[in-house]
Motif scaffolding. Structure first.
Motif, short mmCIF file in Angstrom:
data_model
loop_
_atom_site.label_atom_id
_atom_site.label_comp_id
_atom_site.label_asym_id
_atom_site.label_seq_id
_atom_site.Cartn_x
_atom_site.Cartn_y
_atom_site.Cartn_z
N TRP A 103 0.87 -1.18 0.00
CA TRP A 103 0.00 0.00 0.00
C TRP A 103 0.91 1.23 0.00
O TRP A 103 1.72 1.38 0.91
CB TRP A 103 -0.86 0.03 1.26
CG TRP A 103 -1.78 -1.14 1.43
CD1 TRP A 103 -1.47 -2.36 1.93
CD2 TRP A 103 -3.16 -1.17 1.11
NE1 TRP A 103 -2.57 -3.16 1.95
CE2 TRP A 103 -3.64 -2.46 1.46
CE3 TRP A 103 -4.05 -0.24 0.59
CZ2 TRP A 103 -4.97 -2.83 1.28
CZ3 TRP A 103 -5.37 -0.61 0.41
CH2 TRP A 103 -5.82 -1.89 0.75
N GLU A 122 0.16 -7.73 -5.14
CA GLU A 122 -0.77 -6.63 -5.40
C GLU A 122 -0.17 -5.34 -4.86
O GLU A 122 0.45 -5.33 -3.80
CB GLU A 122 -2.11 -6.92 -4.71
CG GLU A 122 -3.18 -5.89 -4.98
CD GLU A 122 -4.52 -6.28 -4.36
OE1 GLU A 122 -5.47 -5.48 -4.50
OE2 GLU A 122 -4.66 -7.36 -3.76
N THR A 124 -1.38 -1.20 -4.25
CA THR A 124 -2.42 -0.19 -4.27
C THR A 124 -1.79 1.16 -3.96
O THR A 124 -1.11 1.30 -2.96
CB THR A 124 -3.52 -0.50 -3.23
OG1 THR A 124 -4.07 -1.78 -3.50
CG2 THR A 124 -4.62 0.55 -3.27
N ARG A 148 -3.48 -0.85 -8.54
CA ARG A 148 -4.80 -0.29 -8.27
C ARG A 148 -4.60 1.12 -7.74
O ARG A 148 -3.70 1.38 -6.95
CB ARG A 148 -5.50 -1.16 -7.22
CG ARG A 148 -6.90 -0.69 -6.87
CD ARG A 148 -7.64 -1.72 -6.04
NE ARG A 148 -6.96 -1.99 -4.79
CZ ARG A 148 -7.58 -2.41 -3.69
NH1 ARG A 148 -8.88 -2.62 -3.70
NH2 ARG A 148 -6.91 -2.64 -2.59
#
Length: 165
Positions: A103, A122, A124, A148
């Motif tokens: 993140w 992933e 973000t 994302r």
């Protein structure tokens, strides 16, 4: 495993950006704590990227450490990206099946976009650029990384959309 990269550069001191980013990070930590996931927190500001919390089981004490952080200086995100990659690779060696989510909480005001942490499943990028006419750098950064992108003004989704790990 959730690695939070918290931008505490001078531009994050404007308005309530840093306070909102810390609240967002606290929500991620709390979600990780409830799910039994690990968390790490890297503060990026001034001339350094500094681990506030090395990877471990998520605890509320991480939030207390983060609240004491001040803002100022530049945004050494390339240094941060290298440190994040090192931690993710070490975690992957010990826990190869664990899902790794990075993140990045930032207003995107960096001189150059750093490398994407390749060991992350992933990524973000949460955009805290709340100027009346935002620069859009965080959104472009997320696009360049294939990450994302979330606008912080929309609120914190916690761990929605990702797997715990």
């Amino acid at each position: 495993m959730h690695v939070i990269v918290l931008d505490i550069s001078g531009s994050m001191a404007w308005g309530q950006r840093a306070a909102r980013a810390k609240a967002y990070a606290a929500a991620i930590v709390e979600g990780a704590r409830r799910s039994g996931a690990w968390v790490a927190l890297l503060a990026v500001g001034g001339q350094h990227a500094q681990w506030v919390l090395r990877p471990r089981a998520a605890r509320r004490s991480a939030v207390q450490r983060m609240q004491a952080l001040g803002c100022g200086g530049g945004t050494p995100m390339q240094q941060a990206a290298l440190q994040v990659e090192e931690v993710l690779c070490a975690h992957a060696r010990h826990y190869p099946a664990a899902y790794r989510h990075v993140w990045v909480l930032t207003d995107g005001r960096v001189r150059t976009v750093p490398m994407r942490p390749l060991a992350a499943h992933e990524v973000t990028v949460v955009d805290f650029d709340d100027d009346p006419v935002p620069l859009g750098q965080a959104r472009r950064w997320a696009a360049a990384w294939g990450a994302r992108w979330l606008l912080a003004a929309a609120g914190c989704p916690g761990l929605a959309g990702g797997r715990d790990g």
